[in-house]
Design a protein around this motif. Structure first.
Motif, mmCIF file in Angstrom:
data_model
loop_
_atom_site.group_PDB
_atom_site.id
_atom_site.type_symbol
_atom_site.label_atom_id
_atom_site.label_comp_id
_atom_site.label_asym_id
_atom_site.label_seq_id
_atom_site.Cartn_x
_atom_site.Cartn_y
_atom_site.Cartn_z
ATOM 1 N N GLU A 30 1.080 -0.922 0.016
ATOM 2 C CA GLU A 30 0.031 0.008 0.062
ATOM 3 C C GLU A 30 0.646 1.854 -0.309
ATOM 4 N N LYS A 31 1.963 0.833 0.351
ATOM 5 C CA LYS A 31 2.657 2.804 0.315
ATOM 6 C C LYS A 31 3.444 2.735 -0.329
ATOM 7 N N LEU A 32 3.848 1.430 -1.066
ATOM 8 C CA LEU A 32 5.078 1.596 -2.473
ATOM 9 C C LEU A 32 3.480 2.281 -3.108
ATOM 10 N N ASN A 33 2.533 1.115 -3.411
ATOM 11 C CA ASN A 33 1.688 2.308 -4.598
ATOM 12 C C ASN A 33 1.176 3.604 -4.091
ATOM 13 N N ASP A 34 1.053 4.078 -2.884
ATOM 14 C CA ASP A 34 0.501 5.958 -2.862
ATOM 15 C C ASP A 34 1.689 6.340 -2.911
ATOM 16 N N LEU A 35 3.259 6.384 -2.688
ATOM 17 C CA LEU A 35 3.950 6.357 -3.871
ATOM 18 C C LEU A 35 4.658 6.482 -5.096
ATOM 19 N N LEU A 36 3.775 5.405 -6.019
ATOM 20 C CA LEU A 36 3.224 5.317 -7.002
ATOM 21 C C LEU A 36 2.809 6.008 -7.819
ATOM 22 N N GLU A 37 1.277 6.255 -7.316
ATOM 23 C CA GLU A 37 0.924 7.779 -7.818
ATOM 24 C C GLU A 37 1.501 8.755 -7.523
ATOM 25 N N LYS A 38 2.258 9.388 -6.357
ATOM 26 C CA LYS A 38 2.527 10.563 -6.167
ATOM 27 C C LYS A 38 3.164 10.582 -7.196
ATOM 28 N N THR A 39 4.328 9.925 -7.987
ATOM 29 C CA THR A 39 5.442 9.737 -8.563
ATOM 30 C C THR A 39 4.795 10.197 -10.028
ATOM 31 N N TYR A 40 3.609 9.336 -10.477
ATOM 32 C CA TYR A 40 3.124 9.497 -11.550
ATOM 33 C C TYR A 40 2.454 10.933 -11.946
ATOM 34 N N TYR A 57 9.095 9.152 -14.667
ATOM 35 C CA TYR A 57 8.152 7.741 -15.483
ATOM 36 C C TYR A 57 9.203 6.947 -15.099
ATOM 37 N N ASP A 58 9.996 6.902 -15.290
ATOM 38 C CA ASP A 58 11.134 5.651 -15.235
ATOM 39 C C ASP A 58 11.469 4.992 -13.693
ATOM 40 N N PHE A 59 10.431 5.927 -12.876
ATOM 41 C CA PHE A 59 10.886 6.158 -10.761
ATOM 42 C C PHE A 59 9.303 5.098 -11.083
ATOM 43 N N GLY A 60 8.426 5.374 -11.950
ATOM 44 C CA GLY A 60 6.956 5.094 -11.676
ATOM 45 C C GLY A 60 7.246 3.102 -12.209
ATOM 46 N N HIS A 61 8.042 2.905 -13.515
ATOM 47 C CA HIS A 61 8.154 1.881 -13.877
ATOM 48 C C HIS A 61 8.727 0.747 -13.054
ATOM 49 N N GLU A 62 9.447 1.207 -12.271
ATOM 50 C CA GLU A 62 11.020 1.110 -11.472
ATOM 51 C C GLU A 62 10.094 0.990 -9.962
ATOM 52 N N GLY A 88 4.143 -9.686 -6.011
ATOM 53 C CA GLY A 88 2.580 -10.387 -5.667
ATOM 54 C C GLY A 88 1.538 -9.318 -5.678
ATOM 55 N N GLN A 89 1.912 -7.954 -5.564
ATOM 56 C CA GLN A 89 1.159 -7.257 -4.823
ATOM 57 C C GLN A 89 0.378 -6.821 -6.105
ATOM 58 N N GLU A 90 -1.161 -6.120 -5.619
ATOM 59 C CA GLU A 90 -1.492 -5.494 -7.216
ATOM 60 C C GLU A 90 -0.940 -3.759 -7.223
ATOM 61 N N VAL A 91 -1.196 -3.139 -8.847
ATOM 62 C CA VAL A 91 -0.458 -2.403 -8.582
ATOM 63 C C VAL A 91 -1.979 -1.280 -9.195
ATOM 64 N N ARG A 114 16.386 4.477 -1.511
ATOM 65 C CA ARG A 114 16.812 5.228 -1.689
ATOM 66 C C ARG A 114 18.034 5.567 -2.435
ATOM 67 N N ASN A 115 17.774 5.006 -4.352
ATOM 68 C CA ASN A 115 18.347 5.484 -5.269
ATOM 69 C C ASN A 115 17.553 6.234 -5.600
ATOM 70 N N GLN A 116 16.068 6.031 -5.636
ATOM 71 C CA GLN A 116 15.125 7.236 -6.796
ATOM 72 C C GLN A 116 15.262 8.872 -5.275
ATOM 73 N N LYS A 117 15.091 8.370 -4.094
ATOM 74 C CA LYS A 117 15.152 9.337 -3.165
ATOM 75 C C LYS A 117 16.871 10.484 -3.315
ATOM 76 N N LEU A 118 17.723 9.776 -3.261
ATOM 77 C CA LEU A 118 18.850 10.420 -3.429
ATOM 78 C C LEU A 118 19.047 11.304 -4.880
ATOM 79 N N ALA A 119 17.631 10.231 -6.152
ATOM 80 C CA ALA A 119 18.077 10.903 -7.093
ATOM 81 C C ALA A 119 17.282 12.644 -7.219
#
Length: 149
Positions: free
Chosen positions: A10-20, A50-55, A64-67, A129-134
């Motif tokens: 859920e946290k990653l999906n929230d981050l994904l949404e904010k990334t988009y 865009y690249d972060f989102g796909h990653e 095995g989680q839903e996107v 960590r890599n995305q945050k650093l970027a």
């Protein structure tokens, strides 16, 4: 080994949404400036998100989680605010940069929040960590662009 919990998903999906949302916001900012340096910067940041989102999507699926696919209310408000600023601000490029800085600082905080989860798998932690650093590196670039706008 850490487990990939539903809460982490859920946290990653929230981050994904904010990334988009950030990607869309940067595209909008690029459309609203005539300054070539800013246009290039905003387009580059949109591509980065865009690249972060796909990653992130790949990482979520690999465990095995839903996107979730969506557009957050915060993101819509942010883009609407950028539009209003572009229309009414006498110095809209500076206003867009200020909003970009605010958004990037919020992104760093969101990454730190998710990275604080002790149940993250090591692959997920490394990606975040890599995305945050970027994003942090991009913040220093924005500050140099403020001087030329």
């Amino acid at each position: 080994m850490s487990t990939y919990t539903e809460e982490v998903g859920e946290k990653l999906n929230d981050l994904l949404e904010k990334t988009y949302d950030a990607e869309k916001g940067f595209k909008k900012a690029a459309e609203n400036t005539e300054n070539n340096a800013l246009k290039s910067y905003f387009n580059g940041k949109a591509q980065q998100r865009y690249d972060f989102g796909h990653e992130l999507k790949s990482e979520i699926k690999s465990f095995g989680q839903e996107v979730d696919k969506g557009d957050s209310l915060t993101g819509k408000a942010h883009r609407a605010w950028m539009d209003v600023k572009a229309l009414f601000s006498s110095d809209d490029e500076e206003a867009m940069l200020e909003e970009a800085i605010r958004g990037e600082k919020a992104s760093v905080e969101e990454y730190e929040d998710v990275l604080g989860d002790t149940s993250l798998p090591s692959t997920t932690s490394t990606i975040l960590r890599n995305q945050k650093l970027a994003i942090e590196k991009g913040l220093s670039t924005i500050k140099t662009l403020e001087d030329i706008s």
